[in-house]
Structure formats: structure tokens, C-alpha cells
Design a protein around this motif. Structure first.
Motif: not given
Length: 363
Positions: A188-213
Motif C-alpha cells: 500500500r501507499l500513503l502520500l503525505a508529501a505536503g506541498a509536494w503532493l501534486k507532483p507525487v500524485a501525478a506519478m499515479l496519473g492523478v491530478d490533485l488541485p494542490v496549491q502552495a502558500r
């Protein structure tokens, strides 16, 4: 070697979830592109104020605050109490409205008179129109986050790799994560990469609308005693605390520049100046203080500013945890909930379905 779950991200949420999963009998590994607790978990101002949390997240903040208190000296926890100030009628109205709702949600917030404020905090400006107080407010030392969780992981026998960015993820019967130190395999896999969630999720083909302040924090030279409590502003644009060594930490969410993909953010003078000016207005004696250093930290969010916490739709065996406003306070608790969810147990409080944030399904 194969693991029950690989966790990408070695901040508070990644490490605390790993600890919960290990308690439940799972064999996790934590991977971080840098060092443990060196992202948002280690560069924020360390404020643990219930007065600046969203109403809907208050139950999570209250329980998270209790966990920080249990960590105690190991994380530099200090319950100082905190005041939130309004300097004009509009701010006073905003303060009354927001703090009343938060008190109704369970936070022990009360409104105080000017006389009470003067006695408790004589170095504050005389231009306070209204103020609220929470005895539970305080702070921890965010620079101790990585050290604390490293020790906890080691004590629990949990594997972790630092300076180990995940460069590709392949999913067949299991997840295979490419890293500079070799391939990591996990069920199993848990993505807990904070502001880097978007590029990590993209490796799974998932486009999360994550922005970073790009939040800015500053620290002054050592000063005589100026404040014994956390100080905030009705707009949320100021948080201050004076540490035991006399330095004053100043934050409030003023934005720097940069993106997580470019590395560390940079301080912007056009936002730093008003942040420091507001701090000086609240505590005039800060006008004589030298600022020793200012820095930035990335804080992730999605458009509705609620957490992502749950199963990642369309990717069997994958989960995501992040984008938690007030994540420093709430992180240890929502990570427990996430661990329980992955273990197949009913979380004490509900999680936040990541499916609502999808912009498209994976290809």
C-alpha cells in the motif's frame, strides 16, 4: 525488501501515521526527499493557538493540542495562553463573530476587557479596541520536530530513508517506488508529501488541485521580556511569541515567493515590511529590535481549504493525507485517524474524502 505500506513524506503527518500503523501491526517505511521534519513541519512558527483554527476543524485542533502537550519538553511545548487583538471597530466585529463561533465549537475562548489586558500584557499598544483570550494557547519548537519523530521511529523499529526522493511509481500487484537508494516495494501507499503532493500524485496519473502558500516567519534578536503569551490579530495576519531566550518569533501568513518544485521559497520585502510593521504596532517596543533572520515555508491547500485525508479514488491501495490548515497543531491527531482508517478501524472523527478535490480521473 517489501513493506506493508510506503509513506512518501517524513513530516509530522507521515511519521505520526507510520507510528500509528506500526502500533496496529503493520510494517511501514517512511521516505523523504530531504530530512525528517524539515519541510513545513520544521520551518513554521510553532504556534499552537486554538483562536486561529477554522471552526469546522476545532474538534481536531483540540485533540491535536492535547497530543502536543503530551509530547512536552521533547518538542519544546509551552502553554502560555494567547491574546487576539482588534485595533478598530471593523476588526472588533470580526473578532467577536469568529471567536464566538469557535467558543461554541469547544475552544475555551473568552473576551477580556482593556483593564484585564493591560494588567496581563502591559507592553501591548494602547490602541486595542477588543481582545479575546484562550488559556490553552501556546507553542512548540518546530525545529525539534524532525529530531523528535526520528527518535520515535527508531524506538518503534520503523524503517525510514532520508534524502530519498521518489522519482517514479509503478503499480502492478504492488507499488514499486524508484528512489536513488533503489526500488522500494510495498502493498500500500500513503502520500503525505505536503506541498509536494501534486507532483507525487501525478506519478499515479492523478491530478490533485494542490496549491502552495509561501508563509514567512522572522525572528528578532534577544529582547527584554515583552510578552508572556502568544499574541495574534483579528485578521489572522499576525502571530507573535517570545521564547525563553528572549527572541521574538513573528509570523502571520504573509507570502514570500517561489514554488515547492523550485526548492526553498524566498522572502519578499514587500510583504515582510507590513508583517513587521503590524508586529511593532501591537508591541511598540519591537521598534528597537533587530530582525536576525526571515525565512519561508510551504503550506499546501486545496480550493476549499479542508484536508485531504482518506483513500485515493481510482488507485486501489493508495491513500493521501495533507493540505491541513493549522497542520502543525492538527497533524499528530489527524494522522492517528488516518492510521486507524488504513488499519480498517473506524476513526474517532470523520476524515475528509480526497475524491471531492479531483480535477480529473487518472488516465
Amino acid at each position: 525488501m517489501s513493506y506493508d505500506i510506503a509513506i512518501i513524506g517524513g513530516g509530522i503527518m507521515g511519521c505520526a501515521t507510520a507510528l500509528r500503523l506500526a502500533e496496529g501491526g503493520m510494517h511501514p517505511i517512511v521516505l523523504d526527499q530531504g530530512d525528517l521534519g524539515q519541510g513545513a513541519s520544521g520551518v513554521n512558527a510553532g504556534t499552537l493557538s486554538l483562536q486561529i483554527k477554522r471552526v469546522q476543524l476545532m474538534p481536531y485542533a483540540l485533540r491535536g493540542h492535547d497530543l502536543w502537550a503530551q509530547m512536552g519538553d521533547a518538542v519544546g511545548f509551552h502553554k502560555s495562553g494567547g491574546y487576539t487583538l482588534a485595533f478598530n471597530a471593523r476588526e472588533a466585529e470580526l473578532l467577536t463573530e469568529r471567536q464566538t463561533l469557535k467558543a461554541e465549537a469547544g475552544a475555551p475562548i473568552e473576551f477580556v476587557s482593556n483593564a484585564q489586558l493591560r494588567r496581563a500584557a502591559p507592553n501591548l499598544t494602547q490602541n486595542v479596541v477588543a481582545a479575546s483570550y484562550c488559556a490553552e494557547d501556546g507553542y512548540a519548537n518546530s525545529s525539534l520536530t524532525g529530531q523528535y519523530y526520528r527518535g520515535r521511529l527508531q524506538d518503534a523499529g520503523i524503517a525510514y530513508r532520508t534524502h530519498s526522493p521518489v522519482t517514479a511509481i509503478d503499480k502492478t500487484t504492488a507499488f514499486e517506488l524508484a528512489t536513488p537508494q533503489g526500488t522500494v516495494r510495498a502493498k500500500r501507499l500513503l502520500l503525505a508529501a505536503g506541498a509536494w503532493l501534486k507532483p507525487v500524485a501525478a506519478m499515479l496519473g492523478v491530478d490533485l488541485p494542490v496549491q502552495a502558500r509561501v508563509n514567512t516567519v522572522s525572528v528578532t534578536e534577544r529582547m527584554p521580556p515583552l510578552m508572556s503569551s502568544v499574541i495574534g490579530h483579528a485578521t489572522g495576519l499576525l502571530t507573535m511569541k517570545q521564547k525563553a531566550n528572549g527572541t521574538v518569533l513573528i509570523g502571520g501568513g504573509w507570502q514570500g515567493r517561489g514554488t515547492p518544485q523550485d526548492g526553498r521559497g524566498t522572502v519578499a520585502s514587500d510583504t515582510l515590511r507590513p508583517n513587521l510593521a503590524l508586529a511593532q504596532y501591537a508591541v511598540p517596543s519591537l521598534g528597537s529590535a533587530r530582525v536576525l533572520r526571515s525565512w519561508t515555508g510551504f503550506e499546501a491547500n486545496v480550493p476549499d481549504f479542508y484536508p485531504l485525508a482518506g483513500a485515493l479514488p481510482h488507485v486501489a491501495g493508495a491513500y493521501v493525507l495533507g493540505c491541513v490548515r493549522g497542520g502543525y497543531t492538527i497533524g499528530p491527531y489527524i494522522s492517528r485517524l488516518m492510521g486507524d482508517f488504513i488499519l480498517g478501524q473506524e476513526p474517532e472523527l470523520p476524515l475528509f474524502d480526497p475524491g471531492r478535490a479531483y480535477t480529473k480521473e487518472p488516465t
